[in-house]
Write a protein that holds these residues in place. Structure first.
Motif, PDB file in Angstrom:
ATOM      1  N   UNK A  34       0.829  -1.208   0.000  1.00 45.91           N
ATOM      2  CA  UNK A  34       0.000   0.000   0.000  1.00 45.91           C
ATOM      3  C   UNK A  34       0.861   1.255   0.000  1.00 45.91           C
ATOM      4  N   UNK A  35       2.008   1.162   0.657  1.00 47.15           N
ATOM      5  CA  UNK A  35       2.946   2.285   0.676  1.00 47.15           C
ATOM      6  C   UNK A  35       3.418   2.596  -0.747  1.00 47.15           C
ATOM      7  N   UNK A  36       3.773   1.551  -1.500  1.00 48.67           N
ATOM      8  CA  UNK A  36       4.193   1.739  -2.891  1.00 48.67           C
ATOM      9  C   UNK A  36       3.038   2.289  -3.721  1.00 48.67           C
ATOM     10  N   UNK A  37       1.851   1.740  -3.502  1.00 47.20           N
ATOM     11  CA  UNK A  37       0.676   2.204  -4.249  1.00 47.20           C
ATOM     12  C   UNK A  37       0.410   3.686  -4.001  1.00 47.20           C
TER      13      UNK A  37
ATOM     14  N   UNK B 139       4.597   1.622   8.698  1.00 44.31           N
ATOM     15  CA  UNK B 139       3.618   2.148   7.741  1.00 44.31           C
ATOM     16  C   UNK B 139       2.497   2.882   8.460  1.00 44.31           C
ATOM     17  N   UNK B 140       2.104   2.378   9.634  1.00 45.13           N
ATOM     18  CA  UNK B 140       1.059   3.047  10.394  1.00 45.13           C
ATOM     19  C   UNK B 140       1.543   4.409  10.880  1.00 45.13           C
ATOM     20  N   UNK B 141       2.802   4.473  11.315  1.00 49.64           N
ATOM     21  CA  UNK B 141       3.360   5.755  11.761  1.00 49.64           C
ATOM     22  C   UNK B 141       3.416   6.751  10.608  1.00 49.64           C
ATOM     23  N   UNK B 142       3.821   6.273   9.434  1.00 53.47           N
ATOM     24  CA  UNK B 142       3.876   7.156   8.259  1.00 53.47           C
ATOM     25  C   UNK B 142       2.488   7.647   7.883  1.00 53.47           C
ATOM     26  N   UNK B 143       1.494   6.757   8.016  1.00 54.18           N
ATOM     27  CA  UNK B 143       0.123   7.139   7.690  1.00 54.18           C
ATOM     28  C   UNK B 143      -0.388   8.198   8.657  1.00 54.18           C
ATOM     29  N   UNK B 144      -0.103   8.001   9.963  1.00 58.75           N
ATOM     30  CA  UNK B 144      -0.525   8.979  10.957  1.00 58.75           C
ATOM     31  C   UNK B 144       0.178  10.308  10.748  1.00 58.75           C
ATOM     32  N   UNK B 145       1.465  10.237  10.420  1.00 58.07           N
ATOM     33  CA  UNK B 145       2.230  11.457  10.161  1.00 58.07           C
ATOM     34  C   UNK B 145       1.681  12.199   8.951  1.00 58.07           C
TER      35      UNK B 145
ATOM     36  N   UNK C 205       7.480  -8.374   9.773  1.00 55.04           N
ATOM     37  CA  UNK C 205       6.148  -7.935   9.357  1.00 55.04           C
ATOM     38  C   UNK C 205       5.547  -6.949  10.351  1.00 55.04           C
ATOM     39  N   UNK C 206       5.736  -7.208  11.640  1.00 58.97           N
ATOM     40  CA  UNK C 206       5.215  -6.287  12.652  1.00 58.97           C
ATOM     41  C   UNK C 206       5.916  -4.940  12.572  1.00 58.97           C
ATOM     42  N   UNK C 207       7.239  -4.986  12.384  1.00 57.89           N
ATOM     43  CA  UNK C 207       8.005  -3.750  12.270  1.00 57.89           C
ATOM     44  C   UNK C 207       7.538  -2.926  11.082  1.00 57.89           C
TER      45      UNK C 207
END
Length: 243
Positions: free
Chosen positions: A103-106, A218-224, A211-213
Motif C-alpha cells: 500500500x505504501x508503494x501504491x 507504515x502506520x506511523x507514516x500514515x498517521x504522520x 512484518x510487525x516492524x
C-alpha cells in the motif's frame, strides 16, 4: 499530417496523467498513458525542418521536448515493469502480510494517476520517489524470500528426507545389536531434527518481527501524513480568515 494537426490537441495529449488504469483486468493493471502519435508528429516535424518547411509553433515545442518526453515515457514504463516484476517475486503466502508495504508503494505511485502529467515540472521528483519506494520494497521482499528459502523450506525438506531407521545394508545383525544401533541412531536423528526445527522456529519468529516492524512503520507514516494534512488544512483556513 501536420496541415491538419491541432496544436490544442497536442497540449491536451501532454496534459493527461502519466498513468492510466486498465479497467478490463482483475486488479486494474497500470499502463503508461502516453499517445504514441506524439512521436510520429515529432518524426514528421524533424523531416520538415530538414526540408526547410514551415511547421506549427506547437510542433516546434514538441521537437524541442523530444528527448525529455522519450526519457520520461521510458522511465515511467521501466518503473511500472519493475513494480510488476517485484510483486511477482513475492511468495503468495506473504502477499497479505506485505499489505502495508504494498500500500505504501501504491500511495507513492497514485499521483501518477491523478496530478502528474507529461508537462509537470516535478515529474523527475515523482520518478525518484517511486524508485525509492520500489527499492525499499525490494529489500524487504529479498529479505523475507531468503529467510523462507534457506531457513524454512530447506530445513523442512531436510527434515522430511531424514531416515528414522538405519537398516543394515550387508552384514546381518542380531536383535539386540539392531535395537542398540537403532537407539543410538534415533537419538542422533532426534538431536539433528531438533536443531533444524529450531532453525525453522527462529526464522518464523524473525519473519513475524519483520512484518510487525513494517506494519508499525507504515502506520506511523500514515498517521504522520494525516497530521500533516490536518496542519495544512488549518493553515489554509487561517489564511482564508485573514483574507
Amino acid at each position: 499530417m501536420l496541415e491538419v494537426w491541432d496544436s490544442n490537441q497536442f497540449f491536451l495529449d501532454l496534459q493527461v496523467p502519466v498513468l492510466v488504469r486498465y479497467p478490463q483486468t482483475p486488479n486494474g493493471v497500470l499502463l503508461v498513458n502516453f499517445d504514441p502519435y506524439i512521436f510520429e508528429v515529432i518524426k514528421e516535424s524533424e523531416y520538415m525542418i530538414k526540408m526547410n518547411l514551415e511547421i506549427p509553433e506547437a510542433a516546434k515545442i514538441l521537437v524541442h521536448s523530444r528527448d525529455t518526453l522519450k526519457a520520461h515515457a521510458s522511465q515511467m514504463k521501466f518503473l511500472l515493469d519493475e513494480d510488476k516484476a517485484l510483486r511477482a517475486e513475492i511468495p503468495p503466502i506473504f502477499q497479505t502480510l506485505l499489505g502495508p508495504s504494498l500500500k505504501r508503494v501504491d500511495s507513492v505511485i497514485r499521483p501518477g494517476l491523478i496530478s502528474h502529467t507529461w508537462t509537470s515540472l516535478n515529474l523527475p521528483t515523482y520518478f525518484t520517489q517511486v524508485k525509492e519506494a520500489l527499492a525499499e520494497l525490494q529489500i524487504i521482499v529479498k529479505q523475507i524470500s531468503d529467510i523462507k528459502t534457506t531457513r524454512i523450506d530447506l530445513m523442512l525438506k531436510e527434515i522430511s528426507e531424514t531416515l528414522l531407521c538405519d537398516l543394515p545394508e550387508r552384514n546381518p545383525l542380531t536383535v539386540s545389536e539392531f535395537l542398540q544401533k537403532m537407539e543410538e541412531y534415533t537419538d542422533q536423528m532426534a538431536v539433528d531434527i531438533n536443531k533444524m526445527s529450531q532453525v525453522v522456529e527462529d526464522a518464523v519468529k524473525e519473519l513475524v518481527r519483520i512484518f510487525l516492524q513494517r506494519a508499525h512503520l507504515e502506520q506511523s507514516l500514515l498517521l504522520e501524513s494525516g497530521a500533516s494534512s490536518d496542519r495544512s488544512e488549518i493553515i489554509c483556513k487561517l489564511i482564508l480568515l485573514d483574507l
